[in-house]
Design a protein around this motif. Sequence first.
Motif, PDB file in Angstrom:
ATOM      1  N   LEU A 116       0.875  -1.165   0.000  1.00 24.93           N
ATOM      2  CA  LEU A 116       0.000   0.000   0.000  1.00 24.93           C
ATOM      3  C   LEU A 116       0.914   1.217   0.000  1.00 24.93           C
ATOM      4  N   VAL A 117       0.691   2.124  -0.940  1.00 21.95           N
ATOM      5  CA  VAL A 117       1.524   3.322  -1.067  1.00 21.95           C
ATOM      6  C   VAL A 117       0.605   4.541  -1.052  1.00 21.95           C
ATOM      7  N   LEU A 118       0.946   5.529  -0.233  1.00 25.82           N
ATOM      8  CA  LEU A 118       0.213   6.778  -0.250  1.00 25.82           C
ATOM      9  C   LEU A 118       1.099   7.896   0.261  1.00 25.82           C
ATOM     10  N   THR A 119       0.732   9.107  -0.108  1.00 31.57           N
ATOM     11  CA  THR A 119       1.425  10.303   0.344  1.00 31.57           C
ATOM     12  C   THR A 119       0.593  10.910   1.462  1.00 31.57           C
ATOM     13  N   ILE A 120       1.222  11.168   2.587  1.00 27.10           N
ATOM     14  CA  ILE A 120       0.471  11.751   3.704  1.00 27.10           C
ATOM     15  C   ILE A 120       0.636  13.269   3.700  1.00 27.10           C
ATOM     16  N   PRO A 121      -0.307  13.976   4.304  1.00 32.97           N
ATOM     17  CA  PRO A 121      -0.173  15.438   4.377  1.00 32.97           C
ATOM     18  C   PRO A 121       1.130  15.831   5.075  1.00 32.97           C
ATOM     19  N   LYS A 122       1.790  16.824   4.546  1.00 34.20           N
ATOM     20  CA  LYS A 122       3.071  17.280   5.098  1.00 34.20           C
ATOM     21  C   LYS A 122       2.875  17.952   6.456  1.00 34.20           C
ATOM     22  N   GLY A 123       3.946  17.944   7.237  1.00 33.84           N
ATOM     23  CA  GLY A 123       3.963  18.711   8.471  1.00 33.84           C
ATOM     24  C   GLY A 123       3.622  17.963   9.738  1.00 33.84           C
ATOM     25  N   TYR A 124       3.537  16.636   9.682  1.00 33.63           N
ATOM     26  CA  TYR A 124       3.220  15.938  10.934  1.00 33.63           C
ATOM     27  C   TYR A 124       4.406  16.024  11.881  1.00 33.63           C
ATOM     28  N   GLU A 125       4.104  16.027  13.176  1.00 32.03           N
ATOM     29  CA  GLU A 125       5.142  16.162  14.198  1.00 32.03           C
ATOM     30  C   GLU A 125       5.533  14.839  14.826  1.00 32.03           C
ATOM     31  N   SER A 126       4.579  13.913  14.913  1.00 29.59           N
ATOM     32  CA  SER A 126       4.876  12.627  15.545  1.00 29.59           C
ATOM     33  C   SER A 126       3.930  11.573  14.987  1.00 29.59           C
ATOM     34  N   GLU A 127       4.236  10.334  15.302  1.00 29.61           N
ATOM     35  CA  GLU A 127       3.346   9.256  14.910  1.00 29.61           C
ATOM     36  C   GLU A 127       3.278   8.220  16.023  1.00 29.61           C
ATOM     37  N   THR A 128       2.140   7.554  16.087  1.00 29.42           N
ATOM     38  CA  THR A 128       1.958   6.498  17.072  1.00 29.42           C
ATOM     39  C   THR A 128       1.468   5.247  16.359  1.00 29.42           C
ATOM     40  N   HIS A 129       1.758   4.097  16.945  1.00 32.32           N
ATOM     41  CA  HIS A 129       1.313   2.806  16.446  1.00 32.32           C
ATOM     42  C   HIS A 129       0.559   2.118  17.572  1.00 32.32           C
ATOM     43  N   PHE A 130      -0.612   1.567  17.247  1.00 32.05           N
ATOM     44  CA  PHE A 130      -1.426   0.917  18.263  1.00 32.05           C
ATOM     45  C   PHE A 130      -2.011  -0.363  17.682  1.00 32.05           C
TER      46      PHE A 130
ATOM     47  N   GLY B 124      -6.619  -7.333  16.939  1.00 32.36           N
ATOM     48  CA  GLY B 124      -5.651  -7.331  15.851  1.00 32.36           C
ATOM     49  C   GLY B 124      -5.732  -6.117  14.946  1.00 32.36           C
ATOM     50  N   VAL B 125      -6.493  -5.097  15.332  1.00 33.87           N
ATOM     51  CA  VAL B 125      -6.579  -3.881  14.526  1.00 33.87           C
ATOM     52  C   VAL B 125      -5.325  -3.051  14.767  1.00 33.87           C
ATOM     53  N   LEU B 126      -4.589  -2.801  13.689  1.00 26.90           N
ATOM     54  CA  LEU B 126      -3.390  -1.966  13.730  1.00 26.90           C
ATOM     55  C   LEU B 126      -3.758  -0.571  13.265  1.00 26.90           C
ATOM     56  N   VAL B 127      -3.391   0.436  14.030  1.00 28.41           N
ATOM     57  CA  VAL B 127      -3.658   1.823  13.648  1.00 28.41           C
ATOM     58  C   VAL B 127      -2.361   2.605  13.758  1.00 28.41           C
ATOM     59  N   ARG B 128      -1.996   3.235  12.670  1.00 31.39           N
ATOM     60  CA  ARG B 128      -0.829   4.122  12.637  1.00 31.39           C
ATOM     61  C   ARG B 128      -1.357   5.530  12.446  1.00 31.39           C
ATOM     62  N   THR B 129      -1.058   6.409  13.401  1.00 33.83           N
ATOM     63  CA  THR B 129      -1.603   7.767  13.379  1.00 33.83           C
ATOM     64  C   THR B 129      -0.479   8.784  13.296  1.00 33.83           C
ATOM     65  N   PHE B 130      -0.642   9.753  12.404  1.00 34.38           N
ATOM     66  CA  PHE B 130       0.284  10.869  12.261  1.00 34.38           C
ATOM     67  C   PHE B 130      -0.371  12.075  12.927  1.00 34.38           C
ATOM     68  N   HIS B 131       0.343  12.703  13.857  1.00 36.22           N
ATOM     69  CA  HIS B 131      -0.198  13.806  14.654  1.00 36.22           C
ATOM     70  C   HIS B 131       0.398  15.131  14.174  1.00 36.22           C
ATOM     71  N   TYR B 132      -0.456  16.135  14.033  1.00 38.49           N
ATOM     72  CA  TYR B 132      -0.057  17.456  13.572  1.00 38.49           C
ATOM     73  C   TYR B 132      -0.162  18.462  14.719  1.00 38.49           C
ATOM     74  N   LYS B 133       0.612  19.542  14.608  1.00 39.15           N
ATOM     75  CA  LYS B 133       0.704  20.541  15.676  1.00 39.15           C
ATOM     76  C   LYS B 133      -0.657  21.137  16.036  1.00 39.15           C
TER      77      LYS B 133
ATOM     78  N   VAL C 229      -9.454  17.973  11.542  1.00 44.05           N
ATOM     79  CA  VAL C 229      -8.787  18.766  10.503  1.00 44.05           C
ATOM     80  C   VAL C 229      -9.567  20.061  10.273  1.00 44.05           C
ATOM     81  N   ASP C 230      -8.837  21.171  10.265  1.00 43.55           N
ATOM     82  CA  ASP C 230      -9.437  22.465   9.941  1.00 43.55           C
ATOM     83  C   ASP C 230     -10.046  22.340   8.532  1.00 43.55           C
ATOM     84  N   PRO C 231     -11.308  22.747   8.340  1.00 50.86           N
ATOM     85  CA  PRO C 231     -11.953  22.609   7.025  1.00 50.86           C
ATOM     86  C   PRO C 231     -11.162  23.242   5.885  1.00 50.86           C
ATOM     87  N   ARG C 232     -10.392  24.288   6.172  1.00 53.92           N
ATOM     88  CA  ARG C 232      -9.577  24.918   5.126  1.00 53.92           C
ATOM     89  C   ARG C 232      -8.413  24.025   4.693  1.00 53.92           C
TER      90      ARG C 232
END
Length: 155
Positions: free
Chosen positions: A44-58, A63-72, A135-138
């Motif tokens: 699976l390949v995708l481009t994520i929105p730029k500017g994330y500060e950290s990421e977590t894996h849960f 067995g549900v894997l969630v990878r989250t990218f956190h923004y400021k 996410v800010d609607p803008r």
Amino acid sequence: MFKLTIFRSLLLFATIAAGSSCRTAMQTDKVEYAFAEGYDNRKLVLTIPKGYESETHFRDDAGVLVRTFHYKNGAEFFIACTDKELTPVISIERTEANTRELKKSVGEEGTGKNANGTSWRRTLRDCFIVGYDFVDPREAKAFDQAIQSMKVRRA
């Protein structure tokens, strides 16, 4: 003793492989997931929105894997799947039960607004749910483009 050394080496290799199967190329904000579906190896390949500060894996008990990218600003972009095995490569099955479990964990497909006016979206594609929250609607267009960039390729 020799068998223990081999076992430790294999365990180290498996740990390294597991970590590298879900890596992010920070300079391009591109994510690649190596996974197996049956006997087919895919990516699976995708481009994520730029500017994330950290990421977590849960990983939850189902067995549900969630990878989250956190923004400021509080926004989150995530990728989730149901992993049926603890192997170096994510292993998924396209079943109704797995999809139900995934949706129960991260939410149903759709788009909407939170009480504070921020946007959310969830999209199901090839046994993965990709989406965002708070996410800010803008800025939602950039997050929508990230979801639309998703491609599944043979590995």
